[in-house]
Design a protein around this motif. Structure first.
Motif, PDB file in Angstrom:
ATOM      1  N   SER A   1      -7.686   7.097  -0.955  1.00 36.45           N
ATOM      2  CA  SER A   1      -7.917   6.932   0.340  1.00 36.45           C
ATOM      3  C   SER A   1      -7.360   5.073   0.840  1.00 36.45           C
ATOM      4  CB  SER A   1      -9.167   6.360  -0.544  1.00 36.45           C
ATOM      5  OG  SER A   1      -9.697   6.002   1.082  1.00 36.45           O
ATOM      6  N   ASP A   2      -6.512   5.462   1.642  1.00 35.41           N
ATOM      7  CA  ASP A   2      -5.685   4.126   2.342  1.00 35.41           C
ATOM      8  C   ASP A   2      -6.473   2.946   3.412  1.00 35.41           C
ATOM      9  OD1 ASP A   2      -4.053   2.428   3.481  1.00 35.41           O
ATOM     10  OD2 ASP A   2      -3.084   3.581   4.217  1.00 35.41           O
TER      11      ASP A   2
ATOM     12  N   ILE B   1      -8.736   3.720  -4.307  1.00 46.49           N
ATOM     13  CA  ILE B   1      -8.276   3.422  -3.430  1.00 46.49           C
ATOM     14  C   ILE B   1      -6.942   2.033  -3.301  1.00 46.49           C
ATOM     15  CG2 ILE B   1     -10.153   1.308  -1.885  1.00 46.49           C
ATOM     16  CD1 ILE B   1     -11.089   4.019  -3.006  1.00 46.49           C
ATOM     17  N   CYS B   2      -6.367   2.051  -1.977  1.00 47.10           N
ATOM     18  CA  CYS B   2      -5.330   1.868  -2.286  1.00 47.10           C
ATOM     19  C   CYS B   2      -5.391   0.944  -1.192  1.00 47.10           C
ATOM     20  CB  CYS B   2      -3.585   2.578  -1.677  1.00 47.10           C
ATOM     21  SG  CYS B   2      -3.315   3.774  -2.856  1.00 47.10           S
ATOM     22  N   CYS B   3      -5.624  -0.997  -1.209  1.00 46.45           N
ATOM     23  CA  CYS B   3      -5.947  -1.760  -0.358  1.00 46.45           C
ATOM     24  C   CYS B   3      -5.525  -3.320  -0.564  1.00 46.45           C
ATOM     25  CB  CYS B   3      -7.365  -1.861  -0.324  1.00 46.45           C
ATOM     26  SG  CYS B   3      -8.114  -2.365  -1.693  1.00 46.45           S
TER      27      CYS B   3
ATOM     28  N   VAL C   1       1.002  -1.368  -0.288  1.00 49.58           N
ATOM     29  CA  VAL C   1      -0.024   0.071  -0.153  1.00 49.58           C
ATOM     30  C   VAL C   1       0.826   1.045   0.242  1.00 49.58           C
ATOM     31  CG1 VAL C   1      -1.578   1.246   1.343  1.00 49.58           C
ATOM     32  CG2 VAL C   1      -1.987  -1.485   1.020  1.00 49.58           C
ATOM     33  N   VAL C   2       2.026   1.028   0.631  1.00 48.53           N
ATOM     34  CA  VAL C   2       2.490   2.824   0.447  1.00 48.53           C
ATOM     35  C   VAL C   2       3.042   3.356  -0.367  1.00 48.53           C
ATOM     36  CG1 VAL C   2       4.667   3.855   1.775  1.00 48.53           C
ATOM     37  CG2 VAL C   2       3.365   2.596   3.437  1.00 48.53           C
TER      38      VAL C   2
ATOM     39  N   TYR D   1      -0.648   7.872  10.039  1.00 48.97           N
ATOM     40  CA  TYR D   1      -0.259   7.482   9.011  1.00 48.97           C
ATOM     41  C   TYR D   1       1.452   8.416   8.952  1.00 48.97           C
ATOM     42  CZ  TYR D   1       2.457   3.024   7.114  1.00 48.97           C
ATOM     43  OH  TYR D   1       3.376   2.256   6.946  1.00 48.97           O
ATOM     44  N   ASN D   2       2.214   7.722   9.510  1.00 47.24           N
ATOM     45  CA  ASN D   2       4.298   8.668   9.116  1.00 47.24           C
ATOM     46  C   ASN D   2       4.105   8.517   7.868  1.00 47.24           C
ATOM     47  OD1 ASN D   2       4.406   5.707  10.475  1.00 47.24           O
ATOM     48  ND2 ASN D   2       5.505   5.538   9.450  1.00 47.24           N
ATOM     49  N   CYS D   3       3.999   7.296   7.160  1.00 49.59           N
ATOM     50  CA  CYS D   3       4.449   7.178   5.693  1.00 49.59           C
ATOM     51  C   CYS D   3       3.923   8.257   4.377  1.00 49.59           C
ATOM     52  CB  CYS D   3       4.340   6.132   4.717  1.00 49.59           C
ATOM     53  SG  CYS D   3       5.479   4.864   6.159  1.00 49.59           S
TER      54      CYS D   3
END
Length: 436
Positions: free
Chosen positions: A246-247, A276-278, A116-117, A141-143
């Motif tokens: 959208s993560d 969408i990232c999933c 996902v990243v 989320y830090n990334c």
């Protein structure tokens, strides 16, 4: 329960980040801290006590039996060359989202990649020009920060507003009337987060803001955004020509009484489709297998994303990952449902313990994920100081909130066996409330 999440799993020495990552923890000698010479509340020999890692977001549970069986079968074949992602993979993804989330996905909407990243980074590359601004809701989320900056873009923060649960009720937030709040018979969280809509809209209206990067469910805040909230985000973005990424990697980790709504189902037909990232990697504990999906209904956007995926050379996956995804989505529903029940019970145990033993730590409402957000401002310690103190004196590793863009908070990962979680909390109490 059919699955034994209490089963102890020895992970130390398996080359995993969570357990084997070198830490800034200082050794103890003769029951004292080497740095400050303060007596350890645990006495002599404390340098031999095992570290309890409650930090990085992976789980200490075995993967679902269907996943392990699929991987074992592949290992037994003995040849591990380049892999083709079969039609059965796409069918598994499509059918899962149709059954679980009432989201109909067409096969051509799906593009796979290694995580996902990397997916987020590729999509930002595809949708922005260097110097443009990407909006995020912080803490987050830090990334997100690095993915934005690594693509030459500017981070724009819209800070979430921490509110008491009574305030959310006054705001007529229907999600708080859910079964989840009735089930907490012995302890209640003290706070939650809401969007500062005035600030969010103002920053979307900035002509340099071209992308909004959403985390749903939200890490580390634990929010599962309601349909109404997502519709409002989408409407503001559409009016200001801001694209949405959208993560949704935590989308199966939903606590009782809450519903995950994919951003893909709230976008109006005449608007620009979100991206969408999933992945099942967080929910099914398969992050090390490295596979994720980018889903978008817009053909031109997909073309640009495909180019970015190939530029970043994240278009190939290993021969195990697609099989794990298929097994998770085809046979993992019962396992994930039981996992969520176990995580909910862990959260309730943490709430009860903090109420009795660490009342100065204010726990946020957990609607999704297995990551508990805790306000530590009453302790007088900074987040970094708290992380270091718990490492040095309790041998418990939590995350400082500074890495998510906010001071005064820590994040605790509760996705471990309950006995280990409770031992970690007891150690924290001995350090933070030694006389209690």
């Amino acid at each position: 329960m059919k699955y034994d999440f209490d089963k102890p799993i020895e992970r130390q020495g398996t080359h995993c980040v969570k357990w084997d990552e070198p830490t800034p923890l200082l050794p103890k000698k003769e029951g004292k801290c080497v740095q400050c010479n303060a007596p350890s509340p645990f006495g002599e020999g404390w340098d031999e006590a095992p570290l309890i890692p409650l930090w990085v977001a992976d789980m200490d549970f075995e993967a679902a039996p269907a996943i392990r069986e699929a991987l074992k079968k592949r290992v037994d074949h003995g040849v591990f060359g380049y892999a083709i992602v079969q039609d059965s993979y796409y069918d598994a993804v499509i059918n899962w989202y149709e059954r679980r989330h009432q989201w109909h996905i067409e096969r051509e909407w799906i593009q796979y990649t290694t995580g996902v990243v990397p997916a987020i980074s590729a999509v930002i590359k595809a949708l922005t020009m260097p110097g443009e601004r990407v909006l995020i809701l912080t803490p987050v989320y830090n990334c997100f920060f690095s993915s934005i900056r690594n693509n030459g873009c500017e981070v724009v923060e819209s800070p979430l507003k921490a509110v008491g649960l009574d305030e959310r009720l006054e705001m007529k937030d229907e999600s708080l009337n859910a079964e989840a709040d009735k089930q907490s018979s012995f302890a209640q969280p003290s706070s939650s987060y809401v969007v500062n809509w005035e600030d969010f809209e103002a920053k979307c209206a900035d002509e340099k803001t071209t992308v909004f990067l959403l985390c749903n469910p939200h890490n580390p805040a634990g929010r599962v955004w309601t349909r109404e909230e997502l519709q409002r985000m989408n409407g503001i973005c559409q009016r200001n020509h801001v694209r949405i990424i959208s993560d949704e990697i935590h989308c199966e980790l939903i606590m009782p009484g809450h519903e995950f709504v994919p951003m893909g189902v709230v976008s109006p037909e005449d608007g620009v489709a979100p991206v969408i990232c999933c992945s099942p990697s967080k929910s099914f504990n398969t992050a090390g297998l490295q596979m994720a999906n980018i889903i978008c209904a817009d053909a031109e956007t997909r073309r640009r994303i495909n180019r970015a995926i190939n530029i970043n050379e994240i278009c190939d996956v290993n021969p195990f990952a697609p099989l794990a995804v298929e097994a998770a989505y085809n046979e993992g529903a019962e396992w994930i449902d039981e996992l969520n029940q176990y995580l909910w019970a862990n959260y309730q145990a943490l709430l009860s313990f903090f109420t009795e033993h660490l009342p100065q730590l204010k726990v946020f409402k957990l609607e999704g994920t297995y990551l508990v957000w805790v306000d530590i401002t009453e302790t007088g310690l900074s987040a970094d100081e708290m992380e270091e103190k718990l490492l040095r004196e309790a041998r418990v590793w939590v995350n400082s909130g500074t890495m998510y863009g906010t001071e005064g908070y820590i994040r605790i990962n509760i996705a471990t066996q309950r006995a280990r979680l409770m031992e970690g909390l007891q150690r924290m109490a001995k350090v933070l409330n030694p006389t209690k």
